[in-house]
Motif scaffolding. Sequence first.
Motif, PDB file in Angstrom:
ATOM      1  N   SER A 248      -0.186  48.225  65.676  1.00  0.00           N
ATOM      2  CA  SER A 248      -0.250  47.434  66.817  1.00  0.00           C
ATOM      3  C   SER A 248       0.077  48.144  68.007  1.00  0.00           C
ATOM      4  CB  SER A 248       0.884  46.637  66.498  1.00  0.00           C
ATOM      5  OG  SER A 248       1.284  45.883  67.949  1.00  0.00           O
TER       6      SER A 248
ATOM      7  N   GLN B 124       5.176  43.609  66.554  1.00  0.00           N
ATOM      8  CA  GLN B 124       4.495  42.909  65.397  1.00  0.00           C
ATOM      9  C   GLN B 124       5.278  43.053  63.994  1.00  0.00           C
ATOM     10  OE1 GLN B 124       1.247  41.365  65.511  1.00  0.00           O
ATOM     11  NE2 GLN B 124       1.716  41.595  67.615  1.00  0.00           N
ATOM     12  N   CYS B 125       5.971  44.212  63.713  1.00  0.00           N
ATOM     13  CA  CYS B 125       6.768  44.705  62.566  1.00  0.00           C
ATOM     14  C   CYS B 125       7.899  44.818  62.837  1.00  0.00           C
ATOM     15  CB  CYS B 125       5.807  45.763  62.015  1.00  0.00           C
ATOM     16  SG  CYS B 125       5.879  47.432  62.686  1.00  0.00           S
TER      17      CYS B 125
ATOM     18  N   TYR C 149       3.626  52.433  62.422  1.00  0.00           N
ATOM     19  CA  TYR C 149       3.959  51.580  61.049  1.00  0.00           C
ATOM     20  C   TYR C 149       2.820  50.803  60.704  1.00  0.00           C
ATOM     21  CZ  TYR C 149       8.587  53.395  61.839  1.00  0.00           C
ATOM     22  OH  TYR C 149       9.672  53.982  62.075  1.00  0.00           O
ATOM     23  N   CYS C 150       2.280  49.982  61.869  1.00  0.00           N
ATOM     24  CA  CYS C 150       1.174  49.081  61.659  1.00  0.00           C
ATOM     25  C   CYS C 150       0.144  49.195  62.485  1.00  0.00           C
ATOM     26  CB  CYS C 150       1.818  47.660  61.660  1.00  0.00           C
ATOM     27  SG  CYS C 150       2.298  47.136  63.492  1.00  0.00           S
TER      28      CYS C 150
ATOM     29  N   CYS D 123       8.381  47.809  67.869  1.00  0.00           N
ATOM     30  CA  CYS D 123       7.111  47.092  67.701  1.00  0.00           C
ATOM     31  C   CYS D 123       7.313  45.387  67.575  1.00  0.00           C
ATOM     32  CB  CYS D 123       6.443  47.441  66.224  1.00  0.00           C
ATOM     33  SG  CYS D 123       4.872  46.624  65.955  1.00  0.00           S
TER      34      CYS D 123
ATOM     35  N   CYS E 173       1.951  51.608  67.032  1.00  0.00           N
ATOM     36  CA  CYS E 173       2.917  51.609  66.445  1.00  0.00           C
ATOM     37  C   CYS E 173       2.574  52.407  65.066  1.00  0.00           C
ATOM     38  CB  CYS E 173       3.177  50.331  65.999  1.00  0.00           C
ATOM     39  SG  CYS E 173       4.228  50.193  64.475  1.00  0.00           S
TER      40      CYS E 173
HETATM   41 ZN   LIG Z   1       4.356  47.729  63.967  1.00  0.00          ZN
END
Ligand SMILES: [Zn+2]
Length: 153
Positions: free
Chosen positions: A8, A31-32, A5-6, A29, A3
């Motif tokens: 993951s 996760q986020c 962004y994070c 994602c 991902c």
């Molecule tokens: Zn993410």
Amino acid sequence: MKCPYCGSQEYRVLDTRDTDDGIRRRRECTQCSGRFTTYERLAPTVWVIKRDGRREEFEMEKVMAGVRKACAKRPVSSETIERMVSEIQDAVMAGGKAEVSSRAIGDMVMERLRHIDKVAYVRFATVYVPLTDLDSIRREIEEVMSESVETEV
Ligand SMILES: [Zn+2]
């Protein structure tokens, strides 16, 4: 794939679409909840013509392994190496040719390594450039040699 962004590696596919030159997937994602799009491009097989005339399929991993080896214990991040190799892959694919010489790939690597790390550049050159051509980079080799002498003192 991570991902953006994070970092993951867990996400779900929201939407898959065929486009003219590949497949586009919208992902989310888990996760986020960040959303991003991936493209799978259809790439023709590119053959690498080796110095001895043999052909083998172009593989990014092989280029990466050679570059990693040259950069061993040098201050070159793996992001830098990955970015560099993917640029080279893009250049090879964008050429639209079914064949590329191993020398042309070596030249692309050297052109970039030269600006990134002189020692890695010289290490790479001594493996990929025929001995008879090493003269052309003699000055860099000498520079690197004198540098390593200086740091040892
Ligand atoms: Zn993410």
